[in-house]
Design an enzyme around this catalytic site. Structure first.
Site, PDB file in Angstrom:
ATOM      1  N   THR A  13      -4.073   4.800  -1.508  1.00  0.00           N
ATOM      2  CA  THR A  13      -5.076   5.379  -0.621  1.00  0.00           C
ATOM      3  C   THR A  13      -5.722   6.606  -1.244  1.00  0.00           C
ATOM      4  O   THR A  13      -5.188   7.208  -2.183  1.00  0.00           O
ATOM      5  CB  THR A  13      -4.478   5.751   0.749  1.00  0.00           C
ATOM      6  OG1 THR A  13      -3.554   6.826   0.579  1.00  0.00           O
ATOM      7  CG2 THR A  13      -3.778   4.570   1.376  1.00  0.00           C
ATOM      8  N   ARG A  21     -15.439   3.778   4.429  1.00  0.00           N
ATOM      9  CA  ARG A  21     -16.113   4.975   4.925  1.00  0.00           C
ATOM     10  C   ARG A  21     -15.127   6.132   4.974  1.00  0.00           C
ATOM     11  O   ARG A  21     -15.433   7.250   4.582  1.00  0.00           O
ATOM     12  CB  ARG A  21     -16.702   4.738   6.319  1.00  0.00           C
ATOM     13  CG  ARG A  21     -17.539   5.933   6.807  1.00  0.00           C
ATOM     14  CD  ARG A  21     -17.821   5.882   8.282  1.00  0.00           C
ATOM     15  NE  ARG A  21     -16.629   6.133   9.079  1.00  0.00           N
ATOM     16  CZ  ARG A  21     -16.633   6.251  10.407  1.00  0.00           C
ATOM     17  NH1 ARG A  21     -17.765   6.120  11.065  1.00  0.00           N
ATOM     18  NH2 ARG A  21     -15.516   6.481  11.055  1.00  0.00           N
ATOM     19  N   GLY A  22     -13.940   5.871   5.504  1.00  0.00           N
ATOM     20  CA  GLY A  22     -12.936   6.914   5.669  1.00  0.00           C
ATOM     21  C   GLY A  22     -12.944   7.475   7.075  1.00  0.00           C
ATOM     22  O   GLY A  22     -13.917   7.315   7.836  1.00  0.00           O
ATOM     23  N   GLU A  71       0.832  -1.197   0.000  1.00  0.00           N
ATOM     24  CA  GLU A  71       0.000   0.000   0.000  1.00  0.00           C
ATOM     25  C   GLU A  71       0.869   1.250   0.000  1.00  0.00           C
ATOM     26  O   GLU A  71       1.857   1.332   0.725  1.00  0.00           O
ATOM     27  CB  GLU A  71      -0.910   0.019   1.228  1.00  0.00           C
ATOM     28  CG  GLU A  71      -1.852   1.235   1.256  1.00  0.00           C
ATOM     29  CD  GLU A  71      -2.938   1.094   2.296  1.00  0.00           C
ATOM     30  OE1 GLU A  71      -3.724   0.128   2.175  1.00  0.00           O
ATOM     31  OE2 GLU A  71      -2.988   1.904   3.224  1.00  0.00           O
TER      32      GLU A  71
END
Length: 288
Positions: free
Chosen positions: A48, A108-109, A17
């Site tokens: 991201t 969702r964040g 990531e």
């Protein structure tokens, strides 16, 4: 390639990531990082969503597209909804489709202080439903899960039930939040499987190699800190070189244990530090 298909072809799936640069003009830096990360031969790289979910300044789609087209590595674009309207999501889906991105991590964040919270989506499963509705199955959905339960859930059982709502909304693979205690991951997996969660799960691992990470990442994650981890920090927090080496080895030991015990995948949170990722990879590649 659709990411869930990878889990059918190999085990463990190994992924990385990265996050978009926070300053404008920083894209060259991130591509230098990706170029070095290719040595790790990841099955996919996730990117991201821009800080705060700001659509106007978001470079997630561009970076994911270049990872796929320039480096030949499958990419997963994160998509958050806490600061997004339905129109924002529709626009982002259009960008992803135009860039030939096939995989999305629906989140969702995090709540960002000072940022307006939009009302269109309350949870990640609602975002997943919207993506499915808009893209006609052209995008494959991944989701997040929490081995120790989401901090807003009353219990782990409740959180796993919410996880099932995501899967019902079309999520076909999961990536965990970072954790430092493998036993908690195994207990979570046992309970999740018993409760009907049957999609592949990649274990999210973040090597802790600096005091700054301890102060920020570890504190904010809410992850439990086993004795072995706190002992390591106590021994080396004022010795940067020793802490770096100990942090790498701690993550390597976690990963080797997880692979030995049949984990579906390993997702390495690189923090855009190729040196860390490469050192971990060198010590686990015999098991991949």
């Amino acid at each position: 390639m659709k990411i869930p298909e990878l889990y059918q072809k190999k085990k463990p799936v190994f992924s990385l990531e990265i996050f978009p640069p926070k300053r404008k003009g920083g894209l060259e830096t991130i591509y230098d990082t990706v170029a070095q990360l290719t040595i790790c031969e990841p099955d996919f790289i996730s990117v991201t969503y821009g800080a705060g979910g700001n659509l106007a300044d978001n470079s997630t789609c561009e970076i994911a597209s270049n990872i796929k087209k320039k480096y030949g590595i499958e990419a997963v674009a994160h998509l958050t909804c806490v600061n997004s309207t339905r129109e924002d999501v529709k626009e982002m889906i259009g960008r992803l489709a135009a860039a030939d991105i096939e995989n999305v991590l629906a989140l969702r964040g995090d709540m960002v202080p000072g940022e307006e919270i939009k009302k269109d989506f309350a949870h990640a499963n609602e975002l997943a439903i919207e993506v499915q509705r808009k893209c006609n199955d052209n995008l494959e959905l991944l989701g997040a899960c929490y081995p120790e339960g989401h901090y807003e859930s009353k219990s782990l059982d409740e959180d796993i039930q919410n996880l099932k709502y995501k899967i019902g909304a079309g999520v076909k693979a999961l990536i965990t939040q970072l954790f430092f205690d493998n036993q908690l991951f195994y207990e979570f997996m046992g309970k999740a499987r018993m409760m009907g969660v049957n999609v592949p799960v990649s274990a999210g691992i973040m090597p802790i190699v600096s005091s700054r990470q301890i102060e920020k990442t570890v504190a904010l994650s809410g992850a439990s800190l086993p004795h072995e981890f706190t002992k390591m920090i106590g021994l080396y927090e004022n010795q940067p070189e020793q802490l770096f080496e100990a942090g790498i080895q701690y993550a390597v030991d976690q990963i080797r244990d997880l692979i030995t015990n049949g984990v579906d995948g390993i997702h390495l949170y690189t923090m855009n530090n190729p040196k860390v990722a490469l050192q971990v990879y060198e010590r686990i590649k015999d098991m991949l």
